[in-house]
Design an enzyme around this catalytic site. Structure first.
Site, PDB file in Angstrom:
ATOM      1  N   THR A   1       0.861  -1.175   0.000  1.00  0.00           N
ATOM      2  CA  THR A   1       0.000   0.000   0.000  1.00  0.00           C
ATOM      3  C   THR A   1       0.902   1.231   0.000  1.00  0.00           C
ATOM      4  O   THR A   1       1.967   1.241   0.620  1.00  0.00           O
ATOM      5  CB  THR A   1      -1.019  -0.015   1.160  1.00  0.00           C
ATOM      6  OG1 THR A   1      -2.041   0.955   0.899  1.00  0.00           O
ATOM      7  CG2 THR A   1      -0.399   0.281   2.511  1.00  0.00           C
TER       8      THR A   1
ATOM      9  N   CYS B   1      -2.608   7.609   8.105  1.00  0.00           N
ATOM     10  CA  CYS B   1      -3.218   6.281   7.960  1.00  0.00           C
ATOM     11  C   CYS B   1      -2.238   5.215   8.447  1.00  0.00           C
ATOM     12  O   CYS B   1      -1.051   5.473   8.595  1.00  0.00           O
ATOM     13  CB  CYS B   1      -3.544   5.992   6.500  1.00  0.00           C
ATOM     14  SG  CYS B   1      -4.827   7.027   5.804  1.00  0.00           S
TER      15      CYS B   1
ATOM     16  N   HIS C   1      -5.414  -0.805   4.862  1.00  0.00           N
ATOM     17  CA  HIS C   1      -4.990   0.597   4.861  1.00  0.00           C
ATOM     18  C   HIS C   1      -6.106   1.371   5.561  1.00  0.00           C
ATOM     19  O   HIS C   1      -7.083   1.762   4.928  1.00  0.00           O
ATOM     20  CB  HIS C   1      -4.799   1.055   3.412  1.00  0.00           C
ATOM     21  CG  HIS C   1      -4.327   2.474   3.247  1.00  0.00           C
ATOM     22  ND1 HIS C   1      -3.425   2.823   2.267  1.00  0.00           N
ATOM     23  CD2 HIS C   1      -4.615   3.620   3.906  1.00  0.00           C
ATOM     24  CE1 HIS C   1      -3.188   4.131   2.330  1.00  0.00           C
ATOM     25  NE2 HIS C   1      -3.914   4.642   3.313  1.00  0.00           N
TER      26      HIS C   1
END
Lengths: 198, 160
Positions: free
Chosen positions: B23, B29, B46
């Site tokens: 990712t 995040c 994610h």
């Protein structure tokens, strides 16, 4: 969620007025004619942000300002590294492209550009709509675009299912490619458009 | 042949060795990897926010609590056993700070705490973490070896 066509048109018009004013200020600052294209208005589901931003880990230079007042939002200028360097070089008239990671003068010059751009955008918006708006001091970021945008959007610890983006491309300055993103906060849209009875 | 499975924002994916999970552009995040190297399978999420706060509408993969639950369901369907699962995570940065402003929510930090709490709730040990800082991360998880490769722009690379 869908935005009614009339609101979409009104948003484009607001974007137009704001970015037109910002382009004029930037042209004066750099003494080169800078154009801003007609803004696109997007309503992007969070999980599709990649489509609006491009590669999430591409390195970008970002100037981020919060807009406070009656219709709050977030203004973000996005430049490629070489574009930001070209802007600073034009501004400071240096022979070599500056190292944006280390050169503090270059960094504050960029912040000043952000200040001027967003202020002129906001002033136009404010005058046009009569809604009271004030920009914050700009924050400068040089990092992965996805990482910077996620932090900006998540700052208040919440995010809508869809993100509204007013997206404008900067053109005219050689070697410079940039975009201006504006994220109005949820209720701000009603405030801004309500003035026009839309 | 090994493929790389890309996990988008507010999304999760599961895969099997020798594939990799990745990712890109994690700011505040967090990328969570839950895996079992013996079984050769793993999941990557994610996540964007700590908790759904019981609001079960919309995309539930963006919250640490609901996303982990959905991903674990999928991993169990692949035949993984809860007792053998392990986890690693990266992300949770604070990308911007404004001088002289009221303290911000530090959402990255809160995300990291939430992931730790949720893993504990499910009894999954967190073996390694690379969280915090003021920079973005792109992560790549090798399902076969259980190694999490972390790349940054100006803060080097590492494997945890």
């Amino acid at each position: 969620m869908k935005i009614p066509a009339m609101r979409l048109e009104a948003l484009k018009e607001i974007g137009n007025i704001g970015t037109g004013n910002a382009a004029t200020s930037l042209s004066a600052l750099l003494q080169t004619r800078v154009n801003m294209e007609v803004p696109k208005v997007w309503l992007v589901p969070v999980e599709n942000l990649e489509k609006a931003l491009g590669e999430l880990d591409a390195i970008r230079v970002v100037l981020y300002l919060k807009v406070e007042g009656d219709a709050p939002g977030k203004a973000v200028f996005v430049f490629s590294l070489s574009s930001a360097q070209a802007i600073v070089q034009t501004l400071l008239r240096t022979p070599e492209p500056p190292d944006l990671f280390a050169n503090e003068l270059a960094q504050s010059a960029l912040q000043e550009v952000g200040n001027i751009l967003v202020s002129s955008f906001i002033v136009a918006l404010s005058q046009f709509s009569g809604v009271n708006l004030q920009p914050s001091v700009p924050a400068l970021g040089i990092d992965m675009i996805g990482a910077m945008i996620d932090s900006i959007l998540l700052e208040e610890g919440k995010i809508d299912e869809n993100v509204l983006i007013i997206d404008t491309t900067l053109t005219g300055l050689e070697g410079v490619q940039g975009s201006f993103l504006y994220f109005p906060e949820g209720g701000a849209l009603d405030k801004l458009l309500g003035v026009f009875g839309i | 042949m090994s493929n790389t499975i890309v996990v988008g924002m507010a999304d999760y994916k599961v895969g099997k060795a020798p594939d990799k999970l990745m990712t890109a552009g994690l700011g505040s995040c967090i990328g969570i990897c839950v895996y079992d190297t013996l079984a050769g399978a793993a999941g990557m999420a994610h996540i964007m926010l700590p908790s759904s706060n019981g609001n079960l509408q919309g995309n539930l993969a963006k919250y640490a609590d609901t996303c982990l639950e959905m991903m674990l369901e999928d991993l169990y369907k692949l035949g993984l056993r809860k007792t053998r699962l392990k986890a690693k995570m990266a992300g949770g940065a604070q990308m911007f700070s404004f001088k002289g402003k009221v303290p911000q929510l530090k959402i990255g930090e809160r995300n990291a705490e939430a992931v730790e709490r949720e893993l504990k709730k499910h009894g999954i040990p967190l073996l390694a973490a690379d969280v915090g800082g003021t920079f973005g991360r792109t992560i790549n998880f090798d399902i076969k070896s259980g190694e999490l490769h972390i790349r940054t722009i100006n803060h080097g690379e590492k494997v945890i």
